[in-house]
Each structure stands twice: as C-alpha cells, then as structure tokens.
Scaffold this motif. Structure first.
Motif, mmCIF file in Angstrom:
data_model
loop_
_atom_site.group_PDB
_atom_site.id
_atom_site.type_symbol
_atom_site.label_atom_id
_atom_site.label_comp_id
_atom_site.label_asym_id
_atom_site.label_seq_id
_atom_site.Cartn_x
_atom_site.Cartn_y
_atom_site.Cartn_z
ATOM 1 N N CYS A 112 0.819 -1.220 0.000
ATOM 2 C CA CYS A 112 0.000 0.000 0.000
ATOM 3 C C CYS A 112 0.851 1.267 0.000
ATOM 4 O O CYS A 112 0.494 2.269 -0.591
ATOM 5 N N GLY A 113 1.984 1.215 0.700
ATOM 6 C CA GLY A 113 2.847 2.397 0.765
ATOM 7 C C GLY A 113 2.449 3.392 1.831
ATOM 8 O O GLY A 113 3.136 4.383 2.049
ATOM 9 N N SER A 114 1.338 3.131 2.527
ATOM 10 C CA SER A 114 0.891 4.107 3.513
ATOM 11 C C SER A 114 0.696 3.545 4.919
ATOM 12 O O SER A 114 0.644 4.322 5.871
ATOM 13 N N CYS A 115 0.608 2.231 5.068
ATOM 14 C CA CYS A 115 0.497 1.683 6.428
ATOM 15 C C CYS A 115 1.828 1.919 7.151
ATOM 16 O O CYS A 115 2.856 2.200 6.524
ATOM 17 N N ASP A 116 1.807 1.840 8.450
ATOM 18 C CA ASP A 116 3.016 2.109 9.227
ATOM 19 C C ASP A 116 4.179 1.214 8.826
ATOM 20 O O ASP A 116 5.319 1.657 8.741
ATOM 21 N N SER A 117 3.893 -0.042 8.559
ATOM 22 C CA SER A 117 4.945 -0.965 8.189
ATOM 23 C C SER A 117 5.582 -0.576 6.851
ATOM 24 O O SER A 117 6.804 -0.597 6.702
ATOM 25 N N CYS A 118 4.762 -0.225 5.867
ATOM 26 C CA CYS A 118 5.289 0.233 4.574
ATOM 27 C C CYS A 118 6.100 1.522 4.754
ATOM 28 O O CYS A 118 7.163 1.680 4.151
ATOM 29 N N ARG A 119 5.593 2.430 5.552
ATOM 30 C CA ARG A 119 6.294 3.699 5.743
ATOM 31 C C ARG A 119 7.649 3.488 6.417
ATOM 32 O O ARG A 119 8.641 4.108 6.038
ATOM 33 N N LEU A 120 7.715 2.594 7.398
ATOM 34 C CA LEU A 120 8.997 2.288 8.033
ATOM 35 C C LEU A 120 9.957 1.658 7.033
ATOM 36 O O LEU A 120 11.150 1.977 6.997
ATOM 37 N N ARG A 121 9.445 0.778 6.210
ATOM 38 C CA ARG A 121 10.262 0.125 5.193
ATOM 39 C C ARG A 121 10.794 1.140 4.182
ATOM 40 O O ARG A 121 11.989 1.171 3.882
ATOM 41 N N LEU A 122 9.904 1.965 3.646
ATOM 42 C CA LEU A 122 10.323 2.962 2.658
ATOM 43 C C LEU A 122 11.351 3.929 3.237
ATOM 44 O O LEU A 122 12.331 4.279 2.576
ATOM 45 N N LYS A 123 11.130 4.349 4.461
ATOM 46 C CA LYS A 123 12.081 5.244 5.131
ATOM 47 C C LYS A 123 13.447 4.593 5.223
ATOM 48 O O LYS A 123 14.479 5.220 4.968
ATOM 49 N N ALA A 124 13.476 3.322 5.559
ATOM 50 C CA ALA A 124 14.741 2.598 5.691
ATOM 51 C C ALA A 124 15.465 2.496 4.350
ATOM 52 O O ALA A 124 16.687 2.659 4.282
ATOM 53 N N PHE A 125 14.724 2.255 3.280
ATOM 54 C CA PHE A 125 15.360 2.198 1.964
ATOM 55 C C PHE A 125 15.930 3.558 1.582
ATOM 56 O O PHE A 125 17.039 3.650 1.034
#
Length: 142
Positions: A112-125
């Motif tokens: 989705c790119g917007s749930c907390d888990s996606c946001r943490l992942r994207l931030k890390a990348f």
C-alpha cells in the motif's frame, strides 16, 4: 500514528511474535534443533512491544521452562540491534532477494505504501540510499 512514534500502530498484531516463536520452538524441539532465529528489530519496539530485547530474554526463559529438561534451544535475534537501513544495506551486500521481502499489512499484490509498516520500510530504503524493489500503490517516502 506517524511511523516511529510512541503509540501502537494499526498494524500491531497482538502477541504476533509469540505465535511464530511458539511454533518454531515446538518444531525445533521435535527435530532436535539448537536454535530458532527471528528477525525482530528493536527500532520497531516503540510500536511493536514484542520487538524489544527484553521480550526475547523472557521468551528464552519460557523456552527453558516449557520444554523437556534436556532441550537446549536458543532464541537468536541477529538483527535486533541494527537499524532498518543497516539491515537493507547488509541484505544488498549479501545479494539477498529484497524484491521477495514484504512488509505491507494491507495488500498482497502491491504494497500500500501508507500503512506504518510500509512507511517504516520505505524510510529505511531511503536512509540506505537505494530504491525499494517492490511495487507500491502509493510511495510516501520520507
């Protein structure tokens, strides 16, 4: 809740890692394994209480108390002290198939790119300086 905040996020699954560990320890005892590895990251512990090092110390005691006396199974948390971006960098260094990893709690075809888990992942990348190789419906990169 913003990713990295102090509240429990909507992606929290109650006692999730206990379920994974219980099954893994049960099977480990059956096959005679000496260790169970889990990729918990302490950086997540403000939103996911079962990612704290203390949790795994206590779970280790539970393994000792809940298995046969001769059973010796170690709970191993090799990345618990690493930052997510460091884990990504290590994965790149090891040529790990990061395109086959998944964090989203909303969808299975695209993250989705917007749930907390996606946001943490994207931030890390972003912090690792590389583009996340999986497909997203929306990319909210920080």
């Amino acid at each position: 809740m913003p990713a990295g905040g102090n509240e429990i996020p909507s992606t929290y699954v109650p006692f999730r890692n206990a379920h994974f560990l219980s099954v893994a320890v049960s099977w480990a005892e059956v096959i005679g394994a000496s260790a169970v590895f889990i990729g918990a990251v302490a950086e997540d512990s403000s939103g996911y209480p079962d990612c704290r090092p203390e949790y795994y110390r206590v779970f280790q005691q539970l393994v000792r108390e809940g298995t046969r006396p001769e059973t010796r199974i170690e709970i191993v948390t090799p990345v618990i002290g690493m930052r997510k971006w460091e884990i990504i960098q290590r994965g790149i260094d090891l040529d790990a198939p990061l395109d086959r990893t998944w964090s989203c709690y909303q969808f299975e075809d695209e993250a989705c790119g917007s749930c907390d888990s996606c946001r943490l992942r994207l931030k890390a990348f972003v912090e690792a300086g590389v583009t996340d190789p999986i497909a997203y419906r929306t990319r909210i990169e920080r």
